[in-house]
Design a protein around this motif. Structure first.
Motif, PDB file in Angstrom:
ATOM      1  N   GLU A  36     -32.864   3.189  57.901  1.00  0.00           N
ATOM      2  CA  GLU A  36     -34.102   3.532  57.782  1.00  0.00           C
ATOM      3  C   GLU A  36     -35.005   3.254  58.716  1.00  0.00           C
ATOM      4  N   ALA A  37     -35.445   4.373  59.184  1.00  0.00           N
ATOM      5  CA  ALA A  37     -36.610   3.872  60.245  1.00  0.00           C
ATOM      6  C   ALA A  37     -37.761   4.610  60.184  1.00  0.00           C
ATOM      7  N   GLU A  42     -38.891   3.598  66.697  1.00  0.00           N
ATOM      8  CA  GLU A  42     -37.545   3.496  67.370  1.00  0.00           C
ATOM      9  C   GLU A  42     -36.744   3.398  66.112  1.00  0.00           C
ATOM     10  N   ALA A  43     -36.276   4.456  66.345  1.00  0.00           N
ATOM     11  CA  ALA A  43     -34.382   4.508  65.236  1.00  0.00           C
ATOM     12  C   ALA A  43     -33.549   4.685  66.262  1.00  0.00           C
ATOM     13  N   VAL A  44     -32.290   3.561  65.226  1.00  0.00           N
ATOM     14  CA  VAL A  44     -31.007   3.213  66.201  1.00  0.00           C
ATOM     15  C   VAL A  44     -30.041   3.398  65.152  1.00  0.00           C
ATOM     16  N   ARG A 118     -38.891  15.185  61.554  1.00  0.00           N
ATOM     17  CA  ARG A 118     -38.173  16.320  61.815  1.00  0.00           C
ATOM     18  C   ARG A 118     -36.569  15.379  62.440  1.00  0.00           C
ATOM     19  N   ASP A 119     -36.863  13.835  62.831  1.00  0.00           N
ATOM     20  CA  ASP A 119     -35.048  13.765  63.034  1.00  0.00           C
ATOM     21  C   ASP A 119     -34.299  14.173  62.271  1.00  0.00           C
ATOM     22  N   GLU A 120     -34.896  13.248  60.772  1.00  0.00           N
ATOM     23  CA  GLU A 120     -34.189  12.787  59.561  1.00  0.00           C
ATOM     24  C   GLU A 120     -33.058  13.878  59.086  1.00  0.00           C
ATOM     25  N   ALA A 121     -31.528  13.654  58.961  1.00  0.00           N
ATOM     26  CA  ALA A 121     -30.433  13.537  59.627  1.00  0.00           C
ATOM     27  C   ALA A 121     -29.817  12.975  58.958  1.00  0.00           C
ATOM     28  N   ASN A 122     -28.018  13.912  58.857  1.00  0.00           N
ATOM     29  CA  ASN A 122     -27.484  13.188  58.376  1.00  0.00           C
ATOM     30  C   ASN A 122     -26.570  13.367  59.996  1.00  0.00           C
ATOM     31  N   TYR A 123     -26.073  11.917  60.591  1.00  0.00           N
ATOM     32  CA  TYR A 123     -25.531  11.920  62.019  1.00  0.00           C
ATOM     33  C   TYR A 123     -23.957  11.523  61.691  1.00  0.00           C
ATOM     34  N   THR A 124     -23.743  12.275  62.757  1.00  0.00           N
ATOM     35  CA  THR A 124     -21.983  11.375  62.773  1.00  0.00           C
ATOM     36  C   THR A 124     -21.721  11.527  63.846  1.00  0.00           C
ATOM     37  N   CYS A 125     -21.010  10.344  64.445  1.00  0.00           N
ATOM     38  CA  CYS A 125     -20.894   9.106  65.765  1.00  0.00           C
ATOM     39  C   CYS A 125     -19.295   9.423  65.243  1.00  0.00           C
ATOM     40  N   LEU A 141     -30.307   9.122  58.966  1.00  0.00           N
ATOM     41  CA  LEU A 141     -31.338   8.533  58.931  1.00  0.00           C
ATOM     42  C   LEU A 141     -32.409   9.382  57.958  1.00  0.00           C
ATOM     43  N   HIS A 142     -33.555   8.064  56.969  1.00  0.00           N
ATOM     44  CA  HIS A 142     -34.421   8.496  56.727  1.00  0.00           C
ATOM     45  C   HIS A 142     -35.871   8.234  57.603  1.00  0.00           C
ATOM     46  N   VAL A 143     -36.107   9.149  57.676  1.00  0.00           N
ATOM     47  CA  VAL A 143     -37.260   8.971  58.321  1.00  0.00           C
ATOM     48  C   VAL A 143     -38.886   8.510  57.206  1.00  0.00           C
TER      49      VAL A 143
END
Length: 772
Positions: A36-37, A42-44, A118-125, A141-143
């Motif tokens: 969550e951010a 800032e989102a980490v 708009r940055d709320e999405a699923n991220y893969t590292c 990521l949930h904004v």
């Protein structure tokens, strides 16, 4: 430089193509971690490396968004490739340009600042190592957009000063908390201190969330209490909140005479105090002395504190005070219907004062089987000559065989049982009077037992396909922690599933049971357990097939009039179903039906019957499966009064007076004659007693009627006399005096018999009936 950058791009493309399937598969197979951010902050996004051997090293880090084929960010750490650290980072997403950085360390992480919705999405590292296999981290990521400040309203008015009241104790309160904005929609709750009072949101829209706190009846626990509305929609920032403090007007909570004297000495002055606490504003305190018929006000000195008022009176003991009641009453003027009083009954003596306490090191809460000791402390003048002990108001006697030991001012209970729990008191006596201590409650913890110790099993009758609720109620201390239900019969024994077991508000357990086939009838066992242990014997409930009800029992005709009959019965077994009762009335001679009445109880008043007839009454029980066998009663109604009197009337001759005049004249004659007869009888009794002194004791007191009338009396004089008696003229004279007959219309109307030396009057009517 350009050559190096081109080589890096080609390498990344090849790595992306090679790992395209793996990346897509990992997006589905991996475990997604929620991050969550707050929007604008800032989102980490951490990329977990895990355990790596010392000889190994991180080579390449690739970041993907929403399972896309191309990475949005890359980091190349391969030695000998790129020497400038800035050139190792490559941003491929225009959305993240200027806002994203990747920081290495123990836990590498992608930092997005400022983060946007708009940055709320699923991220893969994805991390590639020199030796170890690639590793992936999946992040969601949930904004969050923060909600606005809560707004409080009472009665439509905005509460801004933080204080509400004063409110009347016992009234209702409704406070509305409105919170605007927030993505996701915020959770809005009401708290009292740190305890949640109301977590339910009444209305919610994209722009406004509302939670209204409703308190049906304000109690004193809400006085000076801070009520807080808290709104939150994330785990990153602190919730937003708004508070209000409630003030109240309160009734007196306690009115108590403070250490009133148990005994008063004549001529001595005593100061008696009364304390009233809990009232807001301060109460009015008044004193009265006397009984209900005559109350005398007493002047007092009253002082008011913060939450307590103290009133004092001075009383000089005198003889007239003995037995009178001294009463202290406190009343809040805002609550005129709720005065609170305390009083003592003055006794101008010094009786004993007894107090009870537990022995040293003994707790007032014990388990079954432990030993307990009591001490009775007595203050008396003169000293006491007897100390008694009581349990639940019943006296206790020395019984070592039952573990009950009395010694001096001590009481010992060995191997205490649950039946010995409850209040204990000791009493002391001296020549001035007796005194009892205040009760000391002894709590005995024990494992559960059935609530009905005398009959731990019950029978439930039900039909196929019908649900029944079987309730298990047990006694236990402390309360039951859990229940276990088992069903068994000759075919099976199984545990009842949890979806058929429910808890009752009073802590019991209920099973919803249905018999779908005949083999489903059997016995339900209820097992309960608390912290002491599990019950040794279960409560049994026998489920049997339902049937027709049994006959009512104890039926009888309890009352009858000229047009009604009252019947009372006791219900019999209802056959396992709800039963009603039916009463039918038939004429005994013709069999014609007269009355048909039904009722929930077997008690009937059968009205509208014909006077003077014999009847047959049938009483039966009825349920859904049929009727019981009838109970048959026989009864009759009384004749009407005019019908009974018709046979007693005499037909009048023409020219005579009417019936009323005849009755009145006859009554007067009877009264006059009766007075004369009674006077004559008294005189005869005295004369007869004198004569009996000279008679022999061998003669019989019976007599036989003479063959011919004699002694100046007609034959009717002897018509109602006994069959045996003394002979001779003297005895005949005594016999004649012992029976006096009064005639009316040639018929015997009044008979006075003194044979047994008692005056007996008998009214003999024309039909030969006798009335005493």
């Amino acid at each position: 430089m350009y050559l190096t950058r081109g080589i890096l791009v080609i390498t990344l493309i090849l790595l992306g193509v090679a790992s395209r399937q793996n990346t897509a598969a990992g997006a589905h197979k991996g475990v997604w971690r929620r991050v969550e951010a707050v929007s604008g902050r800032e989102a980490v996004l951490p990329c977990e490396v895990g355990a790596v051997e010392n000889s190994d090293m991180l080579y390449v880090v690739l970041w993907y968004r929403n399972g896309e084929k191309e990475p949005i960010y890359s980091y190349d750490n391969r030695p000998g490739r790129l020497q400038v650290s800035e050139d190792r980072h490559l941003i491929k997403s225009e959305l993240l340009e200027g806002r994203v950085t990747f920081r290495t360390g123990l836990v590498p992480a992608l930092h997005i600042k400022p983060v946007m919705r708009r940055d709320e999405a699923n991220y893969t590292c994805r991390i590639d190592f020199r030796i170890a296999s690639s590793r992936r981290t999946h992040l969601s990521l949930h904004v969050v957009e923060l909600p606005g400040q809560p707004v409080l309203r009472v009665g439509g008015q905005r509460a801004t000063d933080g204080v509400l009241g004063p409110l009347q104790e016992g009234t209702a309160l409704a406070i509305t908390c409105s919170v605007s904005g927030g993505v996701p929609a915020p959770k809005v709750v009401w708290k009292r201190q740190e305890k949640i009072l109301d977590p339910t949101v009444e209305s919610r829209s994209p722009t406004l969330t509302v939670n209204q706190l409703n308190i049906a009846r304000l109690t004193r626990v809400f006085h000076n209490v801070r009520l807080t509305c808290v709104a939150s929609n994330n785990n990153v920032t602190a919730p937003v909140e708004a508070s209000i403090t409630v003030t109240m007007n309160l009734r007196p909570l306690v009115t108590r005479l403070e250490a009133p004297p148990k005994g008063l000495r004549v001529g001595r002055e005593y100061e008696i105090s009364c304390i009233s606490a809990g009232s807001r504003p301060h109460p009015n305190i008044t004193w009265t002395l006397g009984n209900v018929a005559s109350l005398t006000p007493i002047t007092a000195n009253t002082e008011h504190g913060v939450n307590m008022s103290t009133s004092r009176v001075r009383v000089t003991a005198s003889r007239r005070h003995h037995g009178q009641r001294l009463t202290c009453t406190s009343l809040n003027p805002l609550f005129p219907a709720y005065p609170l009083s305390d009083s003592i009954l003055l006794n101008v003596t010094y009786p004993p004062v007894a107090t009870i306490e537990l022995g040293r090191g003994v707790s007032s809460v014990v388990k079954e089987g432990e030993d307990i000791y009591f001490n009775c402390n007595v203050d008396s003048n003169p000293p006491t000559y007897k100390i008694s002990w009581y349990h639940r108001g019943r006296p206790l006697l020395h019984a070592p065989d039952r573990g009950l030991l009395l010694s001096g001012n001590s009481l010992a209970l060995r191997s205490v049982t649950r039946h010995q729990a409850g209040p204990y008191m000791c009493a002391a006596s001296n020549v001035e009077g007796d005194a009892q201590s205040r009760p000391l409650n002894l709590s005995v913890n024990y494992s559960p037992v059935c609530a009905d110790d005398s009959d731990p099993s019950k029978v439930y009758a039900t039909g196929l396909g019908q649900y029944i609720n079987v309730t298990c109620t047990v006694k236990a201390s402390p309360n039951v922690a859990k229940y276990l239900w088992v069903f068994n019969n000759s075919v099976t024994s199984e545990r009842i599933p949890g979806d058929q077991v429910f808890k009752t508000p009073d802590g019991g357990s209920v099973v919803r049971f249905i018999a779908r086939a005949h083999q489903d009838y059997g016995t339900l066992q209820c097992w309960a357990q608390n912290s002491v242990g599990r019950m040794t014997q279960p409560c049994l409930f026998h489920v049997v097939p339902a049937g027709r009800p049994d006959q009512p029992v104890g039926c009888s005709v309890v009352n009858k009039t000229y047009d009604s009959l009252a019947v009372g019965c006791m219900p019999g077994f209802d056959g396992g179903l709800e039963q009603t009762f039916l009463a039918k009335v038939f004429e005994a001679v013709t069999g014609r039906s007269q009355v048909n009445v039904s009722s929930r109880w077997p008690n009937f008043t059968l009205e509208g019957l014909t006077p003077g007839l014999d009847y047959i009454i049938q009483v039966m029980a009825r349920n859904a499966l049929g009727n019981s066998d009838p109970v048959r009663l026989e009864a009759f109604t009384y004749k009407m009064a005019e019908n009974r009197m018709r046979d007693e009337q005499v037909e009048e001759e023409p020219g005579e007076e009417g019936p009323a005049a005849g009755v009145l004249l006859g009554s007067l004659v009877v009264v006059v004659v009766l007075v004369l007869v009674l006077a004559l009888l008294v005189r005869c009794l005295w004369a007869r007693r004198g004569q009996e002194g000279h008679r022999g004791r061998g003669k019989s007191r019976g007599y036989a009627p003479p063959e011919k009338p004699g002694g100046g009396l007609s034959g009717e004089c002897y018509a109602g006399l006994g069959e045996a008696g003394p002979q001779g003229l003297e005895e005949e004279w005594a016999i004649c005096l012992s029976t006096v007959l009064i005639y009316r219309n040639t018929k015997v109307f009044l008979s006075v018999d003194t044979q047994s030396q008692e005056v007996v009057t008998t009214i003999v009517t024309e039909d030969g009936k006798h009335f005493m």
